[in-house]
Design a protein around this motif. Sequence first.
Motif, short mmCIF file in Angstrom:
data_model
loop_
_atom_site.label_atom_id
_atom_site.label_comp_id
_atom_site.label_asym_id
_atom_site.label_seq_id
_atom_site.Cartn_x
_atom_site.Cartn_y
_atom_site.Cartn_z
N LEU A 291 1.04 -1.35 0.04
CA LEU A 291 -0.01 -0.11 -0.17
C LEU A 291 0.72 1.23 0.04
O LEU A 291 1.75 1.24 0.61
CB LEU A 291 -0.89 -0.08 1.19
N ASP A 292 0.39 2.17 -0.72
CA ASP A 292 1.14 3.45 -0.65
C ASP A 292 0.06 4.53 -0.15
O ASP A 292 -1.13 4.38 -0.52
CB ASP A 292 1.51 3.99 -2.04
N LEU A 293 0.47 4.85 0.99
CA LEU A 293 -0.46 5.94 1.71
C LEU A 293 -0.27 7.50 1.81
O LEU A 293 0.98 7.85 1.61
CB LEU A 293 -0.59 5.23 3.41
N LEU A 294 -1.36 8.11 2.03
CA LEU A 294 -1.19 9.53 2.07
C LEU A 294 -1.70 9.88 3.71
O LEU A 294 -2.34 9.20 4.16
CB LEU A 294 -1.98 10.12 1.06
N PHE A 295 -0.95 11.02 4.07
CA PHE A 295 -1.20 11.60 5.47
C PHE A 295 -2.42 12.50 5.28
O PHE A 295 -3.21 12.85 6.31
CB PHE A 295 -0.15 12.53 5.97
N LYS A 296 -2.95 12.83 4.14
CA LYS A 296 -4.14 13.76 3.93
C LYS A 296 -4.82 13.05 2.69
O LYS A 296 -4.29 12.83 1.90
CB LYS A 296 -3.65 14.99 3.55
N ASP A 297 -6.24 12.96 2.84
CA ASP A 297 -7.12 12.53 1.60
C ASP A 297 -7.06 13.39 0.64
O ASP A 297 -7.08 14.73 0.80
CB ASP A 297 -8.50 12.30 2.44
N ILE A 298 -7.05 13.10 -0.60
CA ILE A 298 -7.02 13.54 -1.78
C ILE A 298 -7.96 13.25 -2.84
O ILE A 298 -8.54 12.14 -2.53
CB ILE A 298 -5.74 13.78 -2.58
N MET A 299 -8.59 14.07 -3.65
CA MET A 299 -9.48 13.71 -4.73
C MET A 299 -8.99 13.75 -6.10
O MET A 299 -7.98 14.60 -6.52
CB MET A 299 -10.72 14.72 -4.44
N ASP A 300 -9.27 12.79 -7.04
CA ASP A 300 -8.71 12.93 -8.49
C ASP A 300 -9.72 14.02 -9.00
O ASP A 300 -10.65 13.83 -9.57
CB ASP A 300 -9.38 11.35 -9.27
#
Length: 306
Positions: A291-300
């Motif tokens: 899994l590649d994770l982000l510390f903040k949710d983003i949108m396409d």
Amino acid sequence: MVEKVEWSGDINAASRTADVSIINAPYDPNMANLPTIESGDFLSLIENSEIFFGQFKGIESNSDTGTINFSASDTMNPLLNSKGKYNFKNLTPEEITIMVCQDIGMETGHIAETGIKIESMICDSDCYYDIIMKAYTKAYKVTGIKYMCTIKNRKLEVVQKGDLVYGITLSERVNLYNVSIAESIDSVINQVKIYDGKGNQIGEIRDEESIEKYGMFQGDYTVEAGIEPNTAAKNLIKEPEQNLSIKAIGNIKCMAGNAVTVIDTATKIQGLYWIKSDSHTWENGVHTMHLDLLFKDIMDEKNTER
């Protein structure tokens, strides 16, 4: 006949894929009765219930003994590879989504309601997925709520990204193999200038703490009909990009767009993170995932000038 299965997705790729490695032994009579896979055939992956339904995009064959890899894309693929022309007036993203899906014969499940009327949106030979996400991007600029398209039960769904949290915890004591972390300020935007349709600056949004720490990184926003400009500009502010990569025991709920809790004492990581991309592998009876994770949710986000 199947040596390995890889099932993967990415929040910026829309369509999920499945790669299947099939035994290839053309001169072995014991393998003569294996099923023949042809372009356009459909693939269903079952893990207690169906987790993937898609179509093989192409095939290959050779005389070498070993394996052949077959790749399939889920039923989001028609939305990505079909184009349409539309001039939408005073419709919500959910109304636009249902309309274009009906035009292409795509069944729909849950379609997130925004209640945001789009005064005008012209689409000139845009792919259907982009049309849907352009509409929801306009809603996001008003509400700040992030959305994503997904396939569930062979139907298109549009969901709020914040809803996709299943209470999954990955810990080095239980199911976590490896953790790595990286941070970059390349994506930082901490000042956004707001312009009217004639190019005149009419406002500005600043993140003073970020500017003091990293220096100024500027973006711009041009006003759009029906969208509050300060809210839209504020949504363009971006913090440093932090990426967390992990390898763990597989869990089919860990898909791009969902969220997981990670606890790792070696890297001092503890908290809720959003999955940017996932890759699940079944091999030798073992299910693992990367899994590649982000510390903040983003949108396409998909923006339109019109």
